[in-house]
Design an enzyme around this catalytic site. Structure first.
Site, PDB file in Angstrom:
ATOM      1  CD  GLU A 321     -96.891 -46.680 -85.861  1.00 10.43           C
ATOM      2  OE1 GLU A 321     -96.533 -47.350 -86.829  1.00 10.43           O
ATOM      3  OE2 GLU A 321     -98.086 -46.429 -85.601  1.00 10.43           O
ATOM      4  CG  ASP A 325     -99.546 -44.788 -83.156  1.00  9.44           C
ATOM      5  OD1 ASP A 325    -100.136 -44.929 -84.247  1.00  9.44           O
ATOM      6  OD2 ASP A 325     -98.638 -45.549 -82.767  1.00  9.44           O
ATOM      7  CB  SER A 560     -99.879 -47.449 -88.340  1.00  9.89           C
ATOM      8  OG  SER A 560     -98.819 -48.286 -88.114  1.00  9.89           O
TER       9      SER A 560
END
Ligand code: NAG
Ligand code: NAG
Ligand code: NAG
Length: 643
Positions: A321, A325, A560
């Site tokens: 994640e 990001d 995401s």
């Protein structure tokens, strides 16, 4: 007569009224026949959540500063104005404190929160709490985990106190995640419930590279690595997988100025919850191919409640994640360096409320300990962060809960907090989830009438920007002539309607238009009504991002990815506006819904889930991709023309 009438009232004990009750307990719990021993300490302070002021005026106040047709468009409030407008009146805390004193609770045990929004009583035993609330606590055992929980099914408050109190904790609340079954990501149950979008059990379909990730409690499945000769293809690779250049091409977004020196800015903030973390070496690997001057650069770290980019736990489930990001946020923001809000210690139990406390001191004391972490804890022996970090103008979070996992009171208070941030000119961005109309891990609500869809929170809060996912159709080559379609490759764009929040006015026309023309007539299953908040609002590509995570180049899928991409582009608009001394975009939903010509409408694809076909994309807004994907250049023009 007068004496007869009044004298007896003065000596009667305060009339206690039923304040809240619950008719059933979650099926995962069973009540023990033995009551708790009376001298058992209450597991946390008894917290009285007080009624807030002016909550009902919040939506019109926000629309007043965010509707493009309003004369007060982007005339944001100062934090001081916002705090003063919503602060609970002191009389509420005073009434509760006065009553507690009358019940013999020593002054030293009573603490009012900094915001004045709650009053805590420390060090109570079960029997003391029982007599205050005129209730009986029971011990409930979780049938699978074997953990015990103290709770009650009703409680009472004297009338003169009840009118000031929203609810009391711990009483009727059960662990917000108790219904999440089969989820066994390492560390605490809370961390596992706050699932990372971008994880999905289905096998990848695209090309020979890809990544399956945990679902239904299984450990991550990792696809093949990308080989180095696949990495440098420029935009010719976009039909196969996504690199930053593809996003520039898709959304009319400018290439970064690679000769400009980098500088830290506060236009973009990315939120990560420990143990999710980035590894410096992964950034170097990624920048080596996709942002050469970025080598050696790091996001600006703001640690919250002991958060830090940990490197003790390694692997896709810990680095996926954050790598996704931060690599894309940095590539799209260059030369500006975004902020990283790293929240929570290694226990992995911090949540949205903990982040909001750090961002806005007026929210401290608003946390629900059944969802958020209480500090100090055994990992972080310090008080919670409270108004300690600067506020980015756009804040992106790629974590979410199932709406039905959380107490309604928790969601309502938190959603109101997002409204307050919007009033101050902050854009709050959330991913819409990766399971179509189903919840995290594909969970569906059981309803007597059959399958029922599972909306995702905070996306269902009307005061955030909810971001769904698209993909490039198979076999597309650049330059792109075919528009994108809803993402159904590995993940499915989350979308639908809230069961808690009503439809906000800014989406009335678009959602009503969808209902009239394409409403799900004859779907043959239940879904929550379209008089409720529909989501997502907007979309961005969510399929097959090249990411360096834990030393490997992998492909990643999920809303995401979509959320930080949208947030980066919006932050760029704020940067342009700020360079000319103009106000930031703030809560942007009204602008998006009123300007369909500044987005690319997505009209192909759907979001299956819960054993159904889900919703289909349609012209205009739909509960799959919202209004569509961003046309950055056109949206920037809109704002620059206004100044
Ligand atoms: C306590 O609650 C019961 C109902 O559960 C009620 O009958 C009783 O009057 C209450 N006691 C007081 C002191 O209000
Ligand atoms: C909009 O904001 C202005 C300035 O704060 C205020 O005077 C006006 O009453 C507000 N209008 C509404 C409908 O809230
Ligand atoms: C890129 O940055 C350099 C250095 O700040 C500047 O001189 C140049 O004008 C910029 N180029 C563009 C196209 O903005």
């Amino acid at each position: 007569m007068y004496l007869l009438l009044f004298f007896p009232l003065l000596v009667l004990p305060a009339l206690s009224v039923l304040h809240e009750e619950r008719r059933s307990i979650p099926s995962s719990y069973a009540r023990s026949l033995d009551p708790p021993a009376p001298d058992t300490p209450l597991p946390s302070p008894l917290r009285f959540f007080l009624q807030q002021s002016n909550v009902h005026l919040g939506p019109s106040a926000l629309l007043n500063v965010s509707s493009p047709s309003s004369p007060f468009f982007r005339k944001h409030w100062t934090k001081k104005q916002v705090d003063a407008f919503f602060a609970p009146e002191p009389k509420r805390a005073e009434a509760v404190e006065r009553w507690l004193a009358s019940q013999g609770i020593p002054q030293g045990k009573i603490r009012r929160s900094r915001s004045g929004g709650s009053v805590d009583v420390h060090g109570l035993s079960v029997s003391e709490a029982q007599s205050l609330l005129n209730t009986s606590y029971s011990v409930y055992t979780h049938q699978e985990r074997g953990t015990t929980h103290l709770g009650c099914t009703e409680y009472h408050l004297p009338e003169e106190v009840a009118e000031h109190v929203d609810f009391v904790y711990p009483t009727l609340q059960f662990d917000g995640h108790a219904h999440k079954q089969g989820v066994t990501i390492p560390l605490s149950a809370r961390e596992s419930a706050m699932r990372i979008s971008g994880q999905e059990p289905k096998e990848k379909k695209r090309g020979k590279v890809g990544l399956g990730v945990p679902g239904s409690g299984s450990l991550p499945k990792q696809g093949e690595q990308l080989s180095t000769d696949q990495l440098n293809g420029g935009i010719s690779v976009c039909g196969e997988f996504i690199v930053p250049e593809c996003l520039q091409e898709l959304y009319n977004y400018p290439a970064p100025n690679l000769s400009a020196p980098s500088y830290p800015s506060e236009h973009l903030g990315i939120v990560e919850y420990t143990p999710q973390s980035y590894l410096p070496n992964d950034l170097e690997m990624f920048f080596g191919y996709y942002l050469s001057p970025g080598v050696g650069e790091r996001p600006t770290l703001y640690s919250i409640d002991g958060g830090y980019p940990q490197d003790e736990y390694l692997g896709f489930e810990y680095q996926g994640e954050s790598s996704l990001d931060l690599e894309y946020a940095m590539a799209l923001s260059w030369p500006e360096i975004p902020m990283l809000y790293q929240v929570g210690d290694l226990s992995g139990s911090a949540s949205f409320g903990n982040f909001l406390n750090a961002l806005d001191g007026s929210y401290c004391g608003e946390n629900d300990p059944s969802v958020d972490e209480t500090f100090p804890n055994s990992y972080w022996p310090y008080p919670e962060d409270c108004g300690t970090v600067p506020q980015a103008t756009v804040i992106s979070t790629s974590y979410n809960y199932n709406e039905f996992d959380l107490p309604v009171s928790y969601m309502e208070r938190q959603c109101h907090e997002y409204l307050k941030l919007g009033l101050e000119g902050i854009t709050v961005v959330f991913s819409s989830g990766d399971y179509g109309v189903g919840g995290n891990m594909g969970m569906c609500m059981d309803d007597t009438t059959g399958a029922m869809f599972t909306p995702s929170f905070p996306s269902t809060c009307p005061w955030v920007l909810s971001v769904g996912a698209t993909q490039i159709p198979y076999g597309t080559t650049t330059p792109f002539t075919t528009p994108e379609v809803a993402c159904e490759d590995v993940i499915v764009s989350g979308g639908g309607f809230s069961n808690v929040f009503s439809r906000p006015g800014y989406q009335d026309d678009q959602v009503a238009g969808w209902s009239d023309n394409y409403g799900p007539v004859g779907l043959g299953y239940d879904y929550n009504t379209d008089s409720m908040r529909g989501y997502p609002d907007i979309s961005a590509n969510g399929a097959g991002y090249v990411v360096a995570a834990d030393g490997e180049f992998l492909l990643l899928y999920g809303t995401s990815a979509s959320a930080p991409v949208i947030a980066s582009m919006l932050a760029k608009i704020n940067s342009e506006l700020a360079s000319q001394g103009n106000a930031p975009i703030g809560f942007i939903n009204s602008v998006i819904y009123a300007n369909p010509d500044r987005v690319h409408d997505i009209i192909s694809g759907s979001n299956p889930g819960c054993g159904t076909k889900g919703f289909s994309t349609t012209p205009g807004w739909d509960p799959v991709t919202g209004m569509g994907t961003l046309n950055f250049e056109k949206l920037l023009e809109f704002y620059m023309a206004l100044g």
